[in-house]
Design an enzyme around this catalytic site. Structure first.
Site, short mmCIF file in Angstrom:
data_model
loop_
_atom_site.label_atom_id
_atom_site.label_comp_id
_atom_site.label_asym_id
_atom_site.label_seq_id
_atom_site.Cartn_x
_atom_site.Cartn_y
_atom_site.Cartn_z
N LYS A 117 0.85 -1.03 -0.12
CA LYS A 117 0.11 -0.12 -0.07
C LYS A 117 0.83 1.29 -0.06
O LYS A 117 0.47 2.24 -0.79
CB LYS A 117 -1.01 0.03 1.17
CG LYS A 117 -2.01 -1.03 1.25
CD LYS A 117 -2.96 -0.83 2.15
CE LYS A 117 -3.49 -2.31 2.84
NZ LYS A 117 -4.43 -2.73 2.01
N GLU A 201 -1.99 6.11 9.21
CA GLU A 201 -2.74 7.01 8.67
C GLU A 201 -3.79 7.74 9.55
O GLU A 201 -4.40 7.21 10.67
CB GLU A 201 -3.82 6.41 7.49
CG GLU A 201 -3.44 6.40 6.12
CD GLU A 201 -4.25 5.34 5.31
OE1 GLU A 201 -5.35 4.97 5.44
OE2 GLU A 201 -3.72 5.16 4.13
N ARG A 293 -6.99 -7.57 -9.22
CA ARG A 293 -7.85 -8.83 -9.45
C ARG A 293 -9.42 -8.64 -9.54
O ARG A 293 -9.92 -7.48 -9.40
CB ARG A 293 -7.60 -9.74 -8.03
CG ARG A 293 -8.06 -9.10 -6.95
CD ARG A 293 -8.22 -9.88 -5.76
NE ARG A 293 -8.18 -9.22 -4.49
CZ ARG A 293 -9.44 -8.83 -3.72
NH1 ARG A 293 -10.49 -9.16 -4.72
NH2 ARG A 293 -9.58 -8.11 -2.71
P1 ADP Z 1 -13.10 -7.70 -2.26
O1 ADP Z 1 -12.47 -6.55 -2.01
O2 ADP Z 1 -13.01 -8.30 -3.36
O3 ADP Z 1 -14.30 -7.76 -1.73
P2 ADP Z 1 -12.61 -9.22 0.09
O4 ADP Z 1 -11.43 -9.04 1.14
O5 ADP Z 1 -13.86 -8.73 0.82
O6 ADP Z 1 -12.25 -8.63 -1.06
O7 ADP Z 1 -13.03 -10.86 -0.28
C1 ADP Z 1 -11.95 -11.61 -0.37
C2 ADP Z 1 -12.50 -12.52 0.89
O8 ADP Z 1 -12.65 -13.86 -0.03
C3 ADP Z 1 -11.06 -12.99 1.59
O9 ADP Z 1 -11.65 -12.99 2.77
C4 ADP Z 1 -10.99 -14.44 1.13
O10 ADP Z 1 -10.69 -15.24 2.23
C5 ADP Z 1 -12.11 -14.99 0.41
N1 ADP Z 1 -11.96 -15.76 -0.56
C6 ADP Z 1 -11.09 -16.27 -1.04
N2 ADP Z 1 -11.10 -17.08 -2.30
C7 ADP Z 1 -12.41 -17.61 -1.83
C8 ADP Z 1 -13.40 -18.36 -2.55
N3 ADP Z 1 -13.18 -19.23 -3.42
N4 ADP Z 1 -14.54 -18.53 -1.92
C9 ADP Z 1 -15.06 -17.75 -1.06
N5 ADP Z 1 -14.31 -16.76 -0.46
C10 ADP Z 1 -12.93 -16.76 -0.82
P1 ADP Z 2 -7.53 -4.19 2.84
O1 ADP Z 2 -6.32 -4.46 2.16
O2 ADP Z 2 -7.45 -5.18 3.96
O3 ADP Z 2 -8.62 -4.26 2.00
P2 ADP Z 2 -7.96 -1.27 2.97
O4 ADP Z 2 -6.89 -0.30 3.22
O5 ADP Z 2 -8.59 -1.40 1.99
O6 ADP Z 2 -7.17 -2.72 3.48
O7 ADP Z 2 -9.04 -1.13 4.52
C1 ADP Z 2 -9.90 -1.92 4.61
C2 ADP Z 2 -11.10 -1.02 5.42
O8 ADP Z 2 -10.44 -0.68 6.72
C3 ADP Z 2 -11.62 0.21 4.45
O9 ADP Z 2 -12.67 -0.27 3.62
C4 ADP Z 2 -12.16 0.97 5.78
O10 ADP Z 2 -13.26 0.42 6.21
C5 ADP Z 2 -10.95 0.64 6.73
N1 ADP Z 2 -10.12 1.80 6.69
C6 ADP Z 2 -8.83 1.90 6.26
N2 ADP Z 2 -8.30 2.95 6.56
C7 ADP Z 2 -9.17 3.78 6.88
C8 ADP Z 2 -8.87 4.87 7.57
N3 ADP Z 2 -7.76 5.89 7.35
N4 ADP Z 2 -9.88 5.61 8.41
C9 ADP Z 2 -11.10 4.73 8.57
N5 ADP Z 2 -11.18 3.50 8.23
C10 ADP Z 2 -10.18 3.00 7.38
#
Ligand code: ADP
Ligand code: ADP
Ligand code: MG
Length: 498
Positions: A117, A201, A293
């Site tokens: 990140k 952050e 992805r």
């Molecule tokens: P997105 O940003 O795509 O919503 P998330 O982090 O919410 O990403 O979703 C990815 C999640 O899906 C992870 O928690 C991962 O463990 C889960 N995951 C990965 N592969 C699969 C699969 N084949 N079926 C269900 N869940 C999965």
């Molecule tokens: P990941 O790779 O686990 O998806 P993100 O950076 O996308 O990590 O953050 C996941 C979630 O955490 C965000 O959708 C938001 O809800 C929360 N989050 C991340 N950064 C902040 C921030 N600076 N302030 C408040 N909430 C945050």
């Protein structure tokens, strides 16, 4: 000869990718994991490779060396990684390239850069994307984190640079706890991602999560397909998504979308990708990260734009030129996706494992179901708890809310608790109806007492218990048997527990 595409994934997304593969005239090959030998996706594949991962320390979907050696042995042309697992692992993409297998996604270098990140943020700022105030780059230790925190003001969020899936993050309310939080988050990140680098952050107290879908080809063409709102989260993970977002005006859409495209072009991005923004209460928004992805929630975008994102991922990998222009992208109506997770919304969304005795999905012209299970499936403890997605299309926001609620009332599952009653509660809550909900909603507003029809859930659970008991007493031969003894023991224990 048809090209052979291997899907290095399972569950609903494997079936989703098989559908696109077939549409494009490809042969779909999947792995059969011993940890889930009767999975539904196996029925849709043209060819199944037994993974023999019973005694291995990780399931096949995480084992890149084995995936590649089996792929070479089975003359695979392309690999689709889906989401999760190895989908954002640059070494996996590079290994595919090294074996002359077409990895469906951007280049290994892009995955590597966006996977950190802090690197992504340093590249984003160059094209003018606004960043959440913070350290931007990694901080070497808790003391340095504290210097930044003191400067930007508490609360702050400590985030793992290599983090994902909501892990490696800690909110710090006051200076006294920063050292402890830094250490635990960094240790967690090191264990989960092999990299303990942390950055700081400003913690936005009541933000919305907005993200833009990007699609690019290998010839420098990039478009965006509008935004999704994914503010409804538990444990920093999405649970219900909608597109478009009621909080984005046409001007903002254009501005945020153009910025996303400019950024994607500046890094030479191709394939599907997502630019995630976080928006503060005053409407200011900041770049958060880029996912390289296909995302779980991609269907809401597909529904309102009519663009098949998985088809395009494959076509771009096959060197096709993007024939869609930005002006071709029109938003038609509104879509909502509800994730069906086997989790107990009464009990802090704790994961549920066991049998799906009966599952029934709603049907209708405006309903799209993506499922990895059917009646009789087993939800094992080895994989994620998301078993299906219910996606609904409406003419406008209030129409889609009404239709989604109706669809959810038609859904039933006997045997396990799911997030569906939770989604029903959300859809009827004024904060959702008025579109004022934020990422804090689940933590600050939601209470299990808000779930309706608790009796129904109870009756379903009781019915399931009675069914199990009578079945077990009379027909113990009905207990499924697998080639896999560990799973058999687990299945038997599960039955005896009832
Ligand atoms: P997105 O940003 O795509 O919503 P998330 O982090 O919410 O990403 O979703 C990815 C999640 O899906 C992870 O928690 C991962 O463990 C889960 N995951 C990965 N592969 C699969 C699969 N084949 N079926 C269900 N869940 C999965
Ligand atoms: P990941 O790779 O686990 O998806 P993100 O950076 O996308 O990590 O953050 C996941 C979630 O955490 C965000 O959708 C938001 O809800 C929360 N989050 C991340 N950064 C902040 C921030 N600076 N302030 C408040 N909430 C945050
Ligand atoms: Mg994210």
């Amino acid at each position: 000869m048809k090209k052979r595409i291997l899907i290095a994934n399972r569950g609903e997304i494997a079936i989703r990718i098989i559908r696109s593969a077939h549409k494009l005239g490809l042969l779909a090959v999947v792995f059969q994991s011993d940890k889930e030998p009767d999975a539904l996706y196996l029925k849709y594949a043209d060819e199944i490779i037994p993974a023999h991962d019973l005694l291995l320390d990780k399931p096949i979907f995480l084992d890149m060396e084995r995936i590649l050696s089996l792929a070479v042995e089975h003359q695979i042309d392309m690999i689709h990684p889906g989401y999760g697992f190895l989908s954002e692992n640059p070494d996996f993409a590079a290994l595919c390239e090294a074996h002359q297998i077409n990895f469906i996604g951007p280049s290994p270098q892009l995955i590597r850069d966006m996977g950190l990140k802090t690197v992504a943020k340093s590249m984003a700022i160059k094209t003018g994307l606004p960043l959440v105030p913070g350290s931007d780059g990694p901080v070497p230790d808790a003391a340095t984190a504290k210097v930044f925190a003191d400067k930007i003001g508490y609360p702050v969020i400590l985030k793992a640079s290599a983090g994902g899936g909501g892990r490696g993050m800690r909110i710090v309310e006051k200076p006294e706890t920063i050292e402890r939080n830094f250490k635990s988050a960094s240790d967690e990140a090191l264990a989960a991602f092999g990299n303990g680098d942390m950055f700081v952050e400003k913690y936005l107290q009541n933000p919305k999560h907005l993200e833009f879908q990007i699609l690019g080809d290998k010839y420098g063409n990039v478009i965006h397909l509008g935004e999704r709102e994914c503010s409804l989260q538990r444990k920093h993970q999405k649970i219900l998504e909608e597109a478009p977002s009621a909080s984005v005006t046409p001007e903002m859409r254009q501005q945020m979308g153009e910025m996303a495209v400019r950024f994607a072009k500046s890094i030479g991005y191709y394939s599907a990708g997502t630019i995630e923004y976080i928006m503060d209460e005053d409407g200011s928004y900041f770049f958060m990260e880029m996912n390289t992805r296909i995302q779980v929630e991609h269907p809401v975008t597909e529904i309102i734009t009519g663009v098949d994102l998985v088809d395009w991922q494959i076509r771009v990998a096959l060197n096709e030129k993007l024939t869609l222009k930005q002006e071709d992208i029109k938003i038609n109506g509104w879509a909502i996706e509800c994730r069906v997770n086997t989790e107990d919304p009464q009990n802090r969304f704790s994961p549920q494992t066991g049998f799906i005795d009966k599952i029934h999905f709603p049907v209708g012209d405006n309903i799209r179901i993506e499922t990895g299970v059917q009646s009789g499936s087993i939800v094992t403890p080895y994989f994620d708890s998301m078993i299906a997605k219910i996606i609904v299309h409406g003419d406008n926001r209030s129409d889609v809310i009404e239709k989604t609620l109706k669809a959810l009332y038609e859904f039933s599952l006997i045997g396990l608790k799911t997030t569906v009653p939770f989604c029903r509660t959300v859809l009827q809550h004024p904060d959702f109806v008025n579109a004022t909900y934020t990422t804090r909603w689940v933590g600050h507003v939601y209470k299990p007492e808000m779930l309706e029809n608790e009796e129904d859930e109870l009756i379903a659970a009781l019915t399931a218990t009675i069914m199990y008991a009578s079945e077990y007493l009379q027909l113990s031969s009905d207990v499924p048997t697998y080639k896999n003894d560990t799973l058999n023991v687990w299945v038997l224990n599960k039955r005896l527990n009832y």
